[in-house]
Design a protein around this motif. Sequence first.
Motif, PDB file in Angstrom:
ATOM      1  N   ILE A  21      29.686  41.600  67.491  1.00  0.00           N
ATOM      2  CA  ILE A  21      29.022  42.905  67.446  1.00  0.00           C
ATOM      3  C   ILE A  21      27.671  42.794  66.748  1.00  0.00           C
ATOM      4  O   ILE A  21      26.664  43.333  67.220  1.00  0.00           O
ATOM      5  CB  ILE A  21      29.932  43.935  66.749  1.00  0.00           C
ATOM      6  N   THR A  22      27.642  42.068  65.642  1.00  0.00           N
ATOM      7  CA  THR A  22      26.399  41.915  64.875  1.00  0.00           C
ATOM      8  C   THR A  22      25.312  41.232  65.693  1.00  0.00           C
ATOM      9  O   THR A  22      24.177  41.710  65.739  1.00  0.00           O
ATOM     10  CB  THR A  22      26.673  41.122  63.576  1.00  0.00           C
ATOM     11  N   PHE A  27      20.261  41.449  68.744  1.00  0.00           N
ATOM     12  CA  PHE A  27      19.431  41.006  69.868  1.00  0.00           C
ATOM     13  C   PHE A  27      19.275  42.064  70.950  1.00  0.00           C
ATOM     14  O   PHE A  27      18.710  41.784  72.010  1.00  0.00           O
ATOM     15  CB  PHE A  27      20.005  39.722  70.486  1.00  0.00           C
ATOM     16  N   ALA A  28      19.759  43.272  70.711  1.00  0.00           N
ATOM     17  CA  ALA A  28      19.740  44.327  71.734  1.00  0.00           C
ATOM     18  C   ALA A  28      18.329  44.685  72.189  1.00  0.00           C
ATOM     19  O   ALA A  28      18.141  45.147  73.320  1.00  0.00           O
ATOM     20  CB  ALA A  28      20.459  45.570  71.227  1.00  0.00           C
ATOM     21  N   PHE A  29      17.325  44.456  71.355  1.00  0.00           N
ATOM     22  CA  PHE A  29      15.964  44.805  71.732  1.00  0.00           C
ATOM     23  C   PHE A  29      15.377  43.827  72.754  1.00  0.00           C
ATOM     24  O   PHE A  29      14.365  44.119  73.393  1.00  0.00           O
ATOM     25  CB  PHE A  29      15.058  44.892  70.491  1.00  0.00           C
ATOM     26  N   LEU A  30      16.004  42.667  72.923  1.00  0.00           N
ATOM     27  CA  LEU A  30      15.551  41.682  73.912  1.00  0.00           C
ATOM     28  C   LEU A  30      16.354  41.866  75.200  1.00  0.00           C
ATOM     29  O   LEU A  30      17.585  41.829  75.158  1.00  0.00           O
ATOM     30  CB  LEU A  30      15.745  40.257  73.387  1.00  0.00           C
ATOM     31  N   VAL A  36      26.258  36.416  72.673  1.00  0.00           N
ATOM     32  CA  VAL A  36      27.662  36.761  72.908  1.00  0.00           C
ATOM     33  C   VAL A  36      28.331  35.743  73.820  1.00  0.00           C
ATOM     34  O   VAL A  36      29.445  35.286  73.539  1.00  0.00           O
ATOM     35  CB  VAL A  36      27.782  38.195  73.470  1.00  0.00           C
ATOM     36  N   SER A  37      27.680  35.361  74.900  1.00  0.00           N
ATOM     37  CA  SER A  37      28.283  34.404  75.838  1.00  0.00           C
ATOM     38  C   SER A  37      28.621  33.096  75.134  1.00  0.00           C
ATOM     39  O   SER A  37      29.732  32.576  75.288  1.00  0.00           O
ATOM     40  CB  SER A  37      27.333  34.124  77.009  1.00  0.00           C
ATOM     41  N   LEU A  38      27.693  32.555  74.377  1.00  0.00           N
ATOM     42  CA  LEU A  38      27.931  31.288  73.684  1.00  0.00           C
ATOM     43  C   LEU A  38      29.045  31.429  72.656  1.00  0.00           C
ATOM     44  O   LEU A  38      29.898  30.551  72.544  1.00  0.00           O
ATOM     45  CB  LEU A  38      26.646  30.784  73.019  1.00  0.00           C
ATOM     46  N   ILE A  65      29.841  52.319  69.946  1.00  0.00           N
ATOM     47  CA  ILE A  65      28.423  52.310  69.564  1.00  0.00           C
ATOM     48  C   ILE A  65      27.549  52.896  70.668  1.00  0.00           C
ATOM     49  O   ILE A  65      26.711  53.761  70.422  1.00  0.00           O
ATOM     50  CB  ILE A  65      27.949  50.882  69.220  1.00  0.00           C
ATOM     51  N   TYR A  66      27.708  52.402  71.888  1.00  0.00           N
ATOM     52  CA  TYR A  66      26.799  52.740  72.982  1.00  0.00           C
ATOM     53  C   TYR A  66      27.362  53.757  73.969  1.00  0.00           C
ATOM     54  O   TYR A  66      26.655  54.203  74.862  1.00  0.00           O
ATOM     55  CB  TYR A  66      26.397  51.469  73.746  1.00  0.00           C
TER      56      TYR A  66
END
Length: 169
Positions: A21-22, A27-30, A36-38, A65-66
């Motif tokens: 989650i963190t 990285f949500a702005f990118l 997350v995948s890794l 959250i979203y």
Amino acid sequence: MKFSLKTRDIAIIGIMSAILITVQVAFAFLPNIELVSLIIIISTLVFKWKTLYIIYIFVLVEGLIYGFTTYWICYLYVWTILMFFTILFKKNRSPFFWAILSGTFGLSFGLLCSIPYLFIGGVPLAISTFIVGIPFDIAHCIGNYVIALTLFKPLYNLLNWTKKNLLTQ
């Protein structure tokens, strides 16, 4: 397959879910650049089937959250698909292999996420949603590839070392 959980397992699941989650929020702005995948790949290699708990706690919190939108529905299955592919190739430890798998997953993410639109608006909506997302899928592919190639080995070694030396006492 053993699905019983000890207190230590619950703590690990909580910590790994919080990490997912963190890094997702950080990285949500990118656009479609994510760790997350890794982390799901590495968690699956280290914690095996317990990663299912990590994934679904992450998905639930994402919804909180979203919002529980159409896009959230794909999170219910897309991360599990990545986990199953990781289990399929679990013996491989090549960063190059995992970078290719992670990049391929990023490229196919939009296609996988267009599935709910088949039921909402039919084939035309699913295809148009997929086509519109292709530039983001390309960015996702490149980002996943570079991140996995760069960070797979150190993160895998760190998580594996942590499991062996700190979590088995």
